[in-house]
Design an enzyme around this catalytic site. Structure first.
Site, mmCIF file in Angstrom:
data_model
loop_
_atom_site.group_PDB
_atom_site.id
_atom_site.type_symbol
_atom_site.label_atom_id
_atom_site.label_comp_id
_atom_site.label_asym_id
_atom_site.label_seq_id
_atom_site.Cartn_x
_atom_site.Cartn_y
_atom_site.Cartn_z
ATOM 1 N N GLY A 116 24.038 12.981 31.962
ATOM 2 C CA GLY A 116 23.571 11.678 31.516
ATOM 3 C C GLY A 116 24.556 10.550 31.681
ATOM 4 O O GLY A 116 24.269 9.414 31.302
ATOM 5 N N ASP A 244 9.054 7.804 41.486
ATOM 6 C CA ASP A 244 9.660 7.438 40.204
ATOM 7 C C ASP A 244 10.726 6.355 40.374
ATOM 8 O O ASP A 244 11.259 5.846 39.387
ATOM 9 C CB ASP A 244 10.258 8.667 39.513
#
Length: 477
Positions: A116, A244
């Site tokens: 992340g 996406d």
């Protein structure tokens, strides 16, 4: 603190997960984008930007969005914000809302096997390219601020961590609608479409029923076709055109291994993991269409089943008209109808065969009808093909009024080539940040570099040496 509200929380709870960012340790604010702040009608202090960009604003209701999408042509149901959080929105003086999205914010429920986090290298690249495209006239997300931390992040090699705030009209992707269609969630589709209309296509709010959603889809597709035409005209390669990574606001979005063309190659691939060339420069218009067809398929539940052919026709018509208009301007031609499509194709084929620099060639066109015409003709190979081309171009220029000013407005002097971005990154990695600040300023005037800077930037306005051309990058961040 400037009001930052998160109207994404108005949507159903399963559209997102509420989560706080993982703060950057010992964070330093490398740069704040003052020009972007002015356009947002905001005046954030550096202290506040450091706090928000480093993930130290627990009072903000940040969320990780859920979506899916097609990656390299294959549907992936397990996508979502894996290294970014939507912090909320601010409003400019016109009432337009702008998303603030913190990239590199740490793990989320959608991180899969990722950590992340983001690294300084990729953060700087996105920070720069948003400005480069914006000032070239290409719709794009941009960055408000960037932070750096000495914390180590492992990619292909150990790197230092960074985070940055991305600003966009929306962070709704084609993949959001794919996710809802896959769930057969018609009510959710309508809620999300209404959300997009309310915040990005407000002129459609008076429309009702299927017509409302058909028009929304039509405008998304038209905007996407225009965006693809702009990419092609400025020689920009996105590199990862997964659904996406496609914005319903028709902005350039989610940068990975992007590149501006050096020597022109019709089938140039800027992403070295794209082994099949799916997202090559030559394929971008077709992939834009493919992605729009996927979106149209998702929209069938709320817009009707007879829209696929309309999508195809609308996209092709819009793309062809806009690309033709942009290319005519690059050649210095005021009326696009005067320019034969075959001449554009012949030019690109010759550029490819001769390995000529895309941007430099078009900039040198301004010498074609001047006393210094040899500056242009001397750049071309001495061949029958190019001599024929020169004759054809001379005919096109007959009776053109002031082609110089038209070309100057559409052919940049200064382009963010990959080797330039790499020089800026290497400086920043050594703790020197002035080059980043300087280039954020230089990129604001790509079509007419100020005379006071022409000597300093002279080498950057020339074709790069062979060892600095054609970098292929990976998707790692």
């Amino acid at each position: 603190m400037t009001a930052i509200d998160n109207h994404y929380l108005d949507l159903p709870e399963d559209f997102y997960r509420t989560i706080s960012p993982e703060p950057l340790p010992h964070a330093e604010l490398l740069h704040s984008n003052r020009q972007l702040q002015q356009q947002l009608d905001k005046n954030f202090s550096d202290e506040l930007l450091l706090k928000i960009t480093s993930g130290n604003s627990p009072e903000l209701q940040s969320v990780a969005q859920k979506y899916t999408g097609h990656q390299f042509g294959y549907y992936n149901p397990d996508l979502g914000d894996g290294r970014g959080l939507l912090l909320g929105q601010v409003y400019d003086s016109t009432g337009q809302s702008w998303d603030l999205h913190l990239k590199g914010s740490g793990q989320t429920p959608f991180s899969r096997r990722g950590d992340g986090r983001a690294v300084l290298r990729s953060a700087i690249r996105e920070y720069l390219v948003g400005e480069a495209l914006h000032h070239l006239g290409v719709p794009t997300s941009r960055c408000l601020s960037i932070c750096h931390s000495p914390e180590t992040v492992y990619r292909e090699q150990p790197e230092t961590r960074a985070s940055y705030i991305r600003v966009a009209k929306t962070h709704i992707r084609f993949g959001h609608f794919e996710w809802l269609a896959q769930r057969q969630d018609k009510a959710g589709m309508q809620k999300l479409a209404d959300y997009v209309i309310r915040h990005n296509y407000s002129h459609l709010q008076t429309m009702q029923g299927e017509e409302r959603y058909q028009q929304l889809l039509s405008e998304i597709i038209e905007g996407t076709a225009q965006l693809m035409a702009k990419w092609q005209a400025v020689g920009f390669c996105h590199g990862v055109m997964n659904t996406d990574n496609m914005s319903v606001a028709a902005e350039t979005f989610d940068f990975g291994p992007f590149a501006f063309m050096d020597d022109f190659k019709i089938h140039y691939i800027c992403n070295h993991t794209d082994t099949q060339g799916r997202y090559a420069y030559s394929q971008q218009p077709n992939i834009g269409l493919w992605n729009c067809q996927v979106l149209a398929g998702a929209f069938e539940a709320i817009a009707g089943e007879s829209i696929q052919q309309k999508v195809l026709d609308r996209y092709i018509e819009t793309y062809n008209a806009h690309y033709h208009e942009l290319m005519a301007a690059k050649f210095g031609i005021r009326d696009p109808q005067k320019l034969n499509k075959g001449f554009i194709a012949d030019t690109l084929i010759l550029l490819d065969q001769s390995a000529l620099d895309f941007h430099y060639f078009f900039r040198l066109l301004n010498y074609f009808d001047s006393e210094e015409h040899e500056k242009f003709t001397g750049y071309l190979p001495d061949s029958k093909a190019w001599h024929k081309w020169l004759g054809q171009y001379a005919e096109l220029m007959l009776d053109e009024e002031d082609p110089h000013s038209i070309r100057s407005r559409h052919n940049p002097q200064l382009v963010l080539r990959n080797y330039i971005a790499q020089e800026i990154i290497e400086e920043a990695q050594q703790g020197r940040h002035q080059m980043l600040a300087d280039w954020m300023q230089y990129l604001q005037t790509p079509y007419q570099v100020p005379e006071s800077l022409t000597e300093k930037l002279h080498r950057y306005m020339q074709p790069p040496p062979n060892n600095q051309k054609g970098f292929a990058l990976s998707c790692s961040s």
